[in-house]
Motif scaffolding. Sequence first.
Motif, short mmCIF file in Angstrom:
data_model
loop_
_atom_site.label_atom_id
_atom_site.label_comp_id
_atom_site.label_asym_id
_atom_site.label_seq_id
_atom_site.Cartn_x
_atom_site.Cartn_y
_atom_site.Cartn_z
N GLY A 162 27.27 -4.60 -5.66
CA GLY A 162 26.90 -5.84 -6.34
C GLY A 162 26.25 -5.59 -7.69
O GLY A 162 26.04 -6.52 -8.48
N LEU A 163 25.96 -4.33 -7.98
CA LEU A 163 25.19 -4.02 -9.19
C LEU A 163 26.07 -3.47 -10.32
O LEU A 163 25.92 -3.85 -11.47
N LEU A 164 27.00 -2.59 -9.97
CA LEU A 164 27.76 -1.88 -11.00
C LEU A 164 28.96 -2.68 -11.50
O LEU A 164 29.51 -2.38 -12.55
N PHE A 165 29.38 -3.69 -10.73
CA PHE A 165 30.49 -4.55 -11.15
C PHE A 165 30.21 -5.94 -10.61
O PHE A 165 29.72 -6.08 -9.48
N LYS A 166 30.53 -6.96 -11.42
CA LYS A 166 30.20 -8.34 -11.05
C LYS A 166 31.50 -9.14 -10.86
O LYS A 166 32.01 -9.77 -11.81
N PRO A 167 32.08 -9.11 -9.68
CA PRO A 167 33.40 -9.74 -9.48
C PRO A 167 33.43 -11.23 -9.82
O PRO A 167 34.40 -11.70 -10.43
N LEU A 168 32.40 -11.99 -9.44
CA LEU A 168 32.46 -13.44 -9.67
C LEU A 168 32.47 -13.74 -11.17
O LEU A 168 33.17 -14.67 -11.61
N ALA A 169 31.75 -12.95 -11.93
CA ALA A 169 31.74 -13.14 -13.39
C ALA A 169 33.11 -12.80 -13.99
O ALA A 169 33.43 -13.23 -15.10
N HIS A 170 33.90 -12.00 -13.28
CA HIS A 170 35.25 -11.63 -13.74
C HIS A 170 36.32 -12.51 -13.11
O HIS A 170 37.51 -12.16 -13.12
N GLY A 171 35.90 -13.62 -12.50
CA GLY A 171 36.89 -14.61 -12.03
C GLY A 171 37.31 -14.48 -10.59
O GLY A 171 38.17 -15.25 -10.12
N VAL A 172 36.75 -13.51 -9.84
CA VAL A 172 37.10 -13.36 -8.42
C VAL A 172 36.38 -14.45 -7.63
O VAL A 172 35.26 -14.85 -7.96
N ASP A 173 37.02 -14.96 -6.56
CA ASP A 173 36.41 -16.05 -5.79
C ASP A 173 35.38 -15.58 -4.77
O ASP A 173 34.38 -16.25 -4.56
N ILE A 174 35.66 -14.48 -4.09
CA ILE A 174 34.76 -14.03 -3.01
C ILE A 174 34.46 -12.53 -3.19
O ILE A 174 35.38 -11.72 -3.28
N SER A 175 33.18 -12.20 -3.23
CA SER A 175 32.79 -10.80 -3.29
C SER A 175 32.17 -10.41 -1.96
O SER A 175 31.19 -11.01 -1.52
N VAL A 176 32.76 -9.41 -1.33
CA VAL A 176 32.30 -8.97 -0.01
C VAL A 176 31.72 -7.56 -0.15
O VAL A 176 32.23 -6.75 -0.92
#
Length: 399
Positions: free
Chosen positions: A189-203
Amino acid sequence: MRDTPSTTSTSEATRLIHPQGDAKAPVRTAAPVLQRGTTVLHACAASFGQTLPSYGRSGLATHGELRQALCDLEGGDVAELYPSGLAALAGAILAVCRTGDEILMCDTIYGPTRRFAETTMADYGVTTRPFPASASAEELEAMLGEKTRLIVLESPGSLTLDMIDVPAIAAMARRRGVLTLIDNTYAAGLLFKPLAHGVDISVQAMTKYICGHSDVFMGCAVARGEVGALLQRGTRAIGWTISSDDAYLALRGMKTLELRLAQHGAAALEVARWLSARPEVKSVLCPALPGAPGHEIFARDFSGGNGLVTIELDGPLAATPAFLDALSIFGLGFSWGGFESLAIACNDQLEARAFEREWTRPVIRLHIGLETTGDLIAELDGALGAFAKAAQTLSGVPA
Ligand SMILES: Cc1ncc(COP(=O)(O)O)c(C=O)c1O
């Protein structure tokens, strides 16, 4: 009354140490609140159905603080908790897919996630098609069918750490009305931010870096808006819950997450550089290493690397045990993300992939722990020597 640090003006490392707790609680402690319980007592008859949570299964104060911290970390507004990383992946997939849907799943996904999709989801009438991690957004768009509901990603992927162009795929999927889910365990959750890059769900498997001490199983799925509501509905319906003590340990782990990851990442890079100069090493799969496969995407999207380094040894598969058995600081065990160094051979697991090239040489995944890096390098030096000797013996050439 003094405030807790602001969520907007402070750095992420500061916010991990000072999450937004209840500043108005009568007695505040520096450590998180540990509230255990199953039954929630209601103040009066009229408060039944009004007091939230109304029952401990949906989480008490400790869970609430953890969920808030995960929302802050991943940039979501709903964070659901599950009893393992695999349960989080299964729970999130179940929450958004319906009978008749299709899932497109990257071939480099964590193996048990693929197994869940291909067994349990198949039993419920949801089909899964793999795609190679190298697929571009255009190639993936060409694979979309009428029934495609979800694209499942993991980048860097399991074992071989292949990079995917996540922002491009997420943008394409959004345009086509298809949901995206990523296993973001590598980044914690720290080194890459999926939601900020348009991904819907980060697991995430919080079992790894968030809990960080090889003693807790836990997972989370973070999303926003309607997708978040679907996740919430799924968790409540199935009854997944985690213990307050484990939630406390996750909160404790988050306080040192940045520091630990920085050390894991720096040490792994040092080890990867050293390994790439060794004649016994055919290739180093570590996207944080300049020149390694996937480094360009990694340098663009990630703020740093973690402790994972995978190597392909230059010799026969039969010499693999000689390398592994020469290790003693490195434990031989599945998992990663704890304080300790670990090693596993990957070849058997790689055979399950659909698009994988044939790996005829030993592929070893290392997790670089928090031990002194020089000690790890000295041990790897000995293990590579043992491997070379075994390879020579196997080839019939006298050592
Ligand atoms: C990338 C990845 N995702 C998910 C998991 C599953 O986590 P857990 O062991 O908590 O179920 C793992 C475990 O190794 C993993 O490596």
